[in-house]
Scaffold this motif. Structure first.
Motif, PDB file in Angstrom:
ATOM      1  N   GLY A  99       9.870  13.953 -23.168  1.00  0.00           N
ATOM      2  CA  GLY A  99      11.159  14.390 -23.687  1.00  0.00           C
ATOM      3  C   GLY A  99      11.078  15.359 -24.847  1.00  0.00           C
ATOM      4  O   GLY A  99      12.018  15.460 -25.636  1.00  0.00           O
ATOM      5  N   LYS A 100       9.982  16.123 -24.961  1.00  0.00           N
ATOM      6  CA  LYS A 100       9.829  17.000 -26.127  1.00  0.00           C
ATOM      7  C   LYS A 100      10.903  18.084 -26.178  1.00  0.00           C
ATOM      8  O   LYS A 100      11.405  18.421 -27.256  1.00  0.00           O
ATOM      9  CB  LYS A 100       8.432  17.626 -26.145  1.00  0.00           C
ATOM     10  CG  LYS A 100       8.053  18.451 -24.924  1.00  0.00           C
ATOM     11  CD  LYS A 100       6.627  18.947 -25.028  1.00  0.00           C
ATOM     12  CE  LYS A 100       6.214  19.727 -23.780  1.00  0.00           C
ATOM     13  NZ  LYS A 100       6.195  18.863 -22.568  1.00  0.00           N
ATOM     14  N   THR A 101      11.277  18.643 -25.017  1.00  0.00           N
ATOM     15  CA  THR A 101      12.325  19.665 -25.017  1.00  0.00           C
ATOM     16  C   THR A 101      13.650  19.070 -25.471  1.00  0.00           C
ATOM     17  O   THR A 101      14.353  19.639 -26.314  1.00  0.00           O
ATOM     18  CB  THR A 101      12.479  20.283 -23.618  1.00  0.00           C
ATOM     19  OG1 THR A 101      11.272  20.969 -23.273  1.00  0.00           O
ATOM     20  CG2 THR A 101      13.641  21.266 -23.585  1.00  0.00           C
ATOM     21  N   ALA A 102      13.994  17.919 -24.927  1.00  0.00           N
ATOM     22  CA  ALA A 102      15.243  17.264 -25.327  1.00  0.00           C
ATOM     23  C   ALA A 102      15.214  16.909 -26.807  1.00  0.00           C
ATOM     24  O   ALA A 102      16.225  17.056 -27.508  1.00  0.00           O
ATOM     25  CB  ALA A 102      15.470  16.013 -24.485  1.00  0.00           C
ATOM     26  N   VAL A 103      14.072  16.464 -27.302  1.00  0.00           N
ATOM     27  CA  VAL A 103      13.950  16.144 -28.720  1.00  0.00           C
ATOM     28  C   VAL A 103      14.221  17.385 -29.569  1.00  0.00           C
ATOM     29  O   VAL A 103      14.933  17.334 -30.576  1.00  0.00           O
ATOM     30  CB  VAL A 103      12.554  15.563 -29.023  1.00  0.00           C
ATOM     31  CG1 VAL A 103      12.274  15.557 -30.521  1.00  0.00           C
ATOM     32  CG2 VAL A 103      12.443  14.148 -28.472  1.00  0.00           C
ATOM     33  N   GLY A 104      13.657  18.512 -29.164  1.00  0.00           N
ATOM     34  CA  GLY A 104      13.871  19.750 -29.909  1.00  0.00           C
ATOM     35  C   GLY A 104      15.332  20.160 -29.935  1.00  0.00           C
ATOM     36  O   GLY A 104      15.861  20.574 -30.978  1.00  0.00           O
ATOM     37  N   LEU A 105      16.018  20.047 -28.806  1.00  0.00           N
ATOM     38  CA  LEU A 105      17.430  20.424 -28.742  1.00  0.00           C
ATOM     39  C   LEU A 105      18.297  19.466 -29.548  1.00  0.00           C
ATOM     40  O   LEU A 105      19.243  19.886 -30.232  1.00  0.00           O
ATOM     41  CB  LEU A 105      17.884  20.466 -27.283  1.00  0.00           C
ATOM     42  CG  LEU A 105      17.208  21.531 -26.411  1.00  0.00           C
ATOM     43  CD1 LEU A 105      17.643  21.387 -24.963  1.00  0.00           C
ATOM     44  CD2 LEU A 105      17.522  22.933 -26.921  1.00  0.00           C
ATOM     45  N   HIS A 106      17.992  18.173 -29.478  1.00  0.00           N
ATOM     46  CA  HIS A 106      18.759  17.215 -30.265  1.00  0.00           C
ATOM     47  C   HIS A 106      18.476  17.387 -31.762  1.00  0.00           C
ATOM     48  O   HIS A 106      19.347  17.125 -32.595  1.00  0.00           O
ATOM     49  CB  HIS A 106      18.459  15.786 -29.809  1.00  0.00           C
ATOM     50  CG  HIS A 106      19.067  15.439 -28.487  1.00  0.00           C
ATOM     51  ND1 HIS A 106      18.664  16.030 -27.308  1.00  0.00           N
ATOM     52  CD2 HIS A 106      20.081  14.598 -28.150  1.00  0.00           C
ATOM     53  CE1 HIS A 106      19.393  15.549 -26.310  1.00  0.00           C
ATOM     54  NE2 HIS A 106      20.259  14.694 -26.792  1.00  0.00           N
ATOM     55  N   ARG A 107      17.286  17.849 -32.086  1.00  0.00           N
ATOM     56  CA  ARG A 107      16.985  18.148 -33.494  1.00  0.00           C
ATOM     57  C   ARG A 107      17.878  19.280 -33.999  1.00  0.00           C
ATOM     58  O   ARG A 107      18.382  19.230 -35.131  1.00  0.00           O
ATOM     59  CB  ARG A 107      15.513  18.504 -33.641  1.00  0.00           C
ATOM     60  CG  ARG A 107      15.116  18.928 -35.051  1.00  0.00           C
ATOM     61  CD  ARG A 107      13.620  18.774 -35.263  1.00  0.00           C
ATOM     62  NE  ARG A 107      13.128  19.564 -36.375  1.00  0.00           N
ATOM     63  CZ  ARG A 107      13.374  19.297 -37.653  1.00  0.00           C
ATOM     64  NH1 ARG A 107      14.127  18.270 -37.972  1.00  0.00           N
ATOM     65  NH2 ARG A 107      12.883  20.060 -38.608  1.00  0.00           N
ATOM     66  N   VAL A 108      18.083  20.298 -33.176  1.00  0.00           N
ATOM     67  CA  VAL A 108      18.997  21.385 -33.562  1.00  0.00           C
ATOM     68  C   VAL A 108      20.390  20.827 -33.818  1.00  0.00           C
ATOM     69  O   VAL A 108      21.038  21.150 -34.828  1.00  0.00           O
ATOM     70  CB  VAL A 108      19.060  22.466 -32.464  1.00  0.00           C
ATOM     71  CG1 VAL A 108      20.178  23.462 -32.756  1.00  0.00           C
ATOM     72  CG2 VAL A 108      17.742  23.207 -32.372  1.00  0.00           C
ATOM     73  N   ALA A 109      20.863  19.984 -32.890  1.00  0.00           N
ATOM     74  CA  ALA A 109      22.200  19.406 -33.043  1.00  0.00           C
ATOM     75  C   ALA A 109      22.286  18.580 -34.325  1.00  0.00           C
ATOM     76  O   ALA A 109      23.296  18.631 -35.042  1.00  0.00           O
ATOM     77  CB  ALA A 109      22.548  18.547 -31.829  1.00  0.00           C
ATOM     78  N   TYR A 110      21.234  17.823 -34.618  1.00  0.00           N
ATOM     79  CA  TYR A 110      21.240  17.014 -35.845  1.00  0.00           C
ATOM     80  C   TYR A 110      21.251  17.903 -37.085  1.00  0.00           C
ATOM     81  O   TYR A 110      22.011  17.660 -38.036  1.00  0.00           O
ATOM     82  CB  TYR A 110      20.019  16.092 -35.877  1.00  0.00           C
ATOM     83  CG  TYR A 110      19.863  15.406 -37.207  1.00  0.00           C
ATOM     84  CD1 TYR A 110      20.678  14.332 -37.562  1.00  0.00           C
ATOM     85  CD2 TYR A 110      18.936  15.865 -38.145  1.00  0.00           C
ATOM     86  CE1 TYR A 110      20.566  13.724 -38.801  1.00  0.00           C
ATOM     87  CE2 TYR A 110      18.825  15.267 -39.390  1.00  0.00           C
ATOM     88  CZ  TYR A 110      19.642  14.202 -39.713  1.00  0.00           C
ATOM     89  OH  TYR A 110      19.543  13.618 -40.944  1.00  0.00           O
ATOM     90  N   LEU A 111      20.414  18.942 -37.109  1.00  0.00           N
ATOM     91  CA  LEU A 111      20.350  19.819 -38.281  1.00  0.00           C
ATOM     92  C   LEU A 111      21.670  20.544 -38.506  1.00  0.00           C
ATOM     93  O   LEU A 111      22.086  20.754 -39.652  1.00  0.00           O
ATOM     94  CB  LEU A 111      19.202  20.826 -38.122  1.00  0.00           C
ATOM     95  CG  LEU A 111      17.785  20.239 -38.161  1.00  0.00           C
ATOM     96  CD1 LEU A 111      16.759  21.322 -37.876  1.00  0.00           C
ATOM     97  CD2 LEU A 111      17.507  19.568 -39.502  1.00  0.00           C
TER      98      LEU A 111
END
Length: 704
Positions: free
Chosen positions: A220-232
């Motif tokens: 899930g690294k891609t999903a983690v990266g995208l959710h990190r953007v949403a969190y930031l």
């Protein structure tokens, strides 16, 4: 529980869902009803405000098939402080049961009084939904997960985290497992309801630091990266609204696949691009050999270009004479040379130095004016800096540089290249990257102009590097770089320029590097990116790819990434892997049969083959009447099969995958290691079932 309260938990949760949807509609109606006719000073402000209101209306849309909330936390005490910290609505005023309860969803929803009905998953109060456990309950008494069919709430599942009697039980969440294994048709979906603790730590990492995630397939690294953007964007919205965010993917098919994730999380303004988009200053019409591309992508080219950009700077041999009225002011050549050398020593951007030089010359003139008893001011200095004699002197000493013309000269003039690359590139390397290979005793053909030149993708990166040496590239607040293992050092530098004053999330898997210049280690890659102090995290637990499939693909790891830990999977799915050997002449028929078996099941299907096999398979599918799509085209209930060239498979995901002739996938690459990495990518795209169909012998590394 009060006597009048509904005793059916599911009916009660459905009632809360209905009330929350009604509240969301009311929130949107309030925004739609705003009258801005008399609140702005001019039409420009009105247009900006109208756009912002339109975006807010979009963000408040209620998608019927997307669950408004997916979880609930019952705290041991009212989490007022945490809610206030989250910045979404006022904390509860009372101390009753409802005040100790938080519904966790994709967005914040409040009622008419401003009290939260659904809390954004990114708020601090929501964090225990992902992190709390029976050993560390984080003051949570109960965690409830919800199951949906379409948009209808159909099930729930409870974990009593603070109950000592439950502490030793290790039952897995069936709803969580069902959500992870749910068949996927269409673009990539968010994983907001299934984020795991180790993923959540990365998602919620601070904005100041860069994080590099080494992730095996299915982690899930891609999903983690995208959710990190949403969190930031949630935690630092004002800052990132000023500086901007960017998601960089390997190709357009991949970006199309992931493009719906951030909008589903309420983030509509994040730009997506490939590295080619970032450096697209010229039209690409040429291709490099693997050897030339590797050299052009080497970090040494940055030093070659630095020399080339400064190569036109020359020391003066004549004085600069400025005429003002009846007076002539003479700046001798040695003093001009001192000014030039001082600017060279400062090592600032070429154009910044060029802009400073006329002001330095003008200042030298003003010193002489003051010594002669005059009293010049700043306006006089500016006028002197614009004097034709000063302009001519600057042009002679520090001429303007066009980045594309400079790279054109570098790649087409062997003498110029040899001068700039001395001690950096060998003679053979210089010869390899020249567009026209020099022939002993023959004159070099005349170089084409910038527009007519057959630029390659690697050339465009060189032009971008030269452009940054001339004028600084603007920096963004945060950049997500996915499939980063495939970038060359020069491409890393191009991305790094876009976040030089910001941070980055770097995602990749060293085992999936399939370019001739694929990075050998993350510290090396991060150094080229300009983020040597980045935190490196490794995700090895897979949640999507079944254990049987990942174990089979991992047989290749000793050959393609010997230092990398083998991935594991939490999913065990007997029968998910099938390997079929057929006679070479029966290969197409066997592949079509496997596709038919996959299509008989629910979910998306990917047929992955060596690029050279795509035309033959296209014809075979057409002859069999099997409709199919190309990568990047959205699957639907009617057409669920995508025919994928192996070169475009990276980052994509299908419920069922048929891999055609693994040996052909390997043989299509310039060397065995790259070919095995390409095969590793193909074998790990399946999340429910994999068929490997081969007529030729399998690569020996898969034997076992």
């Amino acid at each position: 529980m009060p006597a009048h309260e509904d005793t059916d938990p599911l009916r009660r949760e459905r009632a809360h869902l209905a009330a929350s949807r009604a509240a969301l509609r009311a929130m949107r109606a309030d925004v739609e009803a705003l009258d801005i006719s008399d609140v702005t000073a001019n039409w420009v402000n009105a247009a900006v405000l109208e756009h912002q209101i339109g975006e807010r209306i979009k963000a408040l849309a209620d998608h019927a098939h997307t669950p408004l909330f997916f979880g609930r936390l019952d705290y041991l005490h009212a989490p007022g402080a945490e809610l206030a910290e989250g910045g979404e609505g006022e904390p509860p005023a009372g101390g009753g049961e409802e005040d100790q309860r938080c519904y966790i969803g994709r967005r914040h929803v409040h009622d008419a009084d401003g009290d939260p009905m659904v809390v954004d998953w990114r708020a601090p109060v929501s964090q225990p939904f992902y992190r709390a456990s029976k050993k560390a309950p984080m003051a949570v008494a109960l965690r409830r997960r919800f199951g949906y069919t379409g948009g209808d709430l159909t099930a729930y599942e409870d974990e009593h985290l603070s109950d000592p009697a439950e502490a030793e039980k290790g039952t897995a969440s069936k709803l969580l497992q069902a959500e992870i294994e749910r068949p996927r048709v269409g673009p990539m979906r968010d994983i907001v309801a299934t984020i795991q603790p180790e993923q959540d730590e990365i998602v919620r990492a601070g904005l100041a630091g860069t994080v590099c995630v080494q992730g095996a397939p299915g982690t899930g690294k891609t999903a983690v990266g995208l959710h990190r953007v949403a969190y930031l964007l949630y935690a630092h919205r004002e800052r990132l609204a000023r500086t901007g965010t960017l998601v960089i993917g390997p190709n357009r098919s991949f970006l199309h696949y992931i493009e719906q994730v951030l909008p589903a999380l309420g983030e509509l303004e994040v730009r997506q691009a490939t590295v080619g988009d970032l450096v697209g200053r010229v039209e690409l019409r040429g291709e490099d050999t693997a050897a030339a591309a590797r050299i052009k992508g080497d970090a040494r080219m940055a030093d070659v270009l630095r020399r080339a950009v400064r190569s036109g700077v020359t020391m003066p041999t004549e004085p600069c004479v400025v005429v003002r009225g009846s007076r002539r002011w003479r700046i001798p050549a040695y003093e001009l040379e001192e000014l030039v050398r001082e600017l060279q020593a400062r090592d600032i951007r070429y154009e910044a130095a060029r802009a400073a030089l006329p002001q330095r010359i003008a200042h030298a003139v003003l010193v002489r004016m003051e010594a002669a008893g005059e009293a010049p001011d700043d306006r006089v200095q500016d006028a002197v800096a614009r004097n034709p004699a000063v302009k001519a002197a600057v042009k002679a000493m520090w001429p303007p540089v066009d980045p594309a013309k400079l790279v054109l000269r570098l790649l087409s003039d062997p003498d110029f290249l040899a001068e700039q690359a001395e001690g950096l590139l060998t003679a053979e390397e210089q010869k390899e990257i020249l567009w026209q290979k020099p022939v002993l005793g023959s004159p070099m053909p005349k170089a084409r102009g910038v527009r007519a030149a057959k630029w390659s993708a690697a050339d465009a990166v060189l032009i971008d590097e030269a452009a940054d040496l001339v004028e600084r590239t603007p920096s963004l607040g945060h950049v997500v770089l996915d499939e980063a293992q495939d970038l060359s050092p020069m491409q890393y530098r191009a991305v790094g320029r876009r976040c030089s004053t910001g941070s980055a999330t770097v995602l990749g898997d060293l085992a999936q590097g399939t370019t001739p210049w694929a990075t050998g280690s993350w510290p090396e890659a991060l150094a080229h990116l300009g983020k040597p102090d980045a935190r490196i995290e490794e995700l090895t637990a897979g949640f999507r790819v079944p254990r049987e499939i990942i174990a089979y693909a991992s047989r290749l790891l000793p050959a393609i990434a010997p230092g990398l830990a083998e991935a594991s999977s939490v999913r065990e799915s007997p029968g998910s892997l099938e390997i079929r050997q057929v006679a070479p002449g029966d290969l197409d028929a066997a592949v079509l049969a496997a596709c038919g078996e996959a299509l008989a099941r629910e979910g998306s299907v990917g047929l992955i083959a060596a690029d050279a096999r795509i035309p033959a398979l296209t014809e075979a599918l057409g002859g069999a009447g099997i409709a199919h799509l190309a990568p990047g085209e959205e699957t639907s209930a009617a057409v669920r099969l995508t025919l994928v060239p192996a070169s475009l498979a990276k980052g994509l995901e299908y419920d069922y995958v048929v891999v055609d002739e693994p040996a052909a996938v390997v043989d299509a690459e310039p060397d065995e290691r790259t070919g095995l990495r390409r095969l590793y990518v193909a074998l790990t795209r399946a999340v429910s079932g994999l068929w490997v169909i081969h007529g030729a012998p399998l690569p020996r590394q898969l034997a076992g």
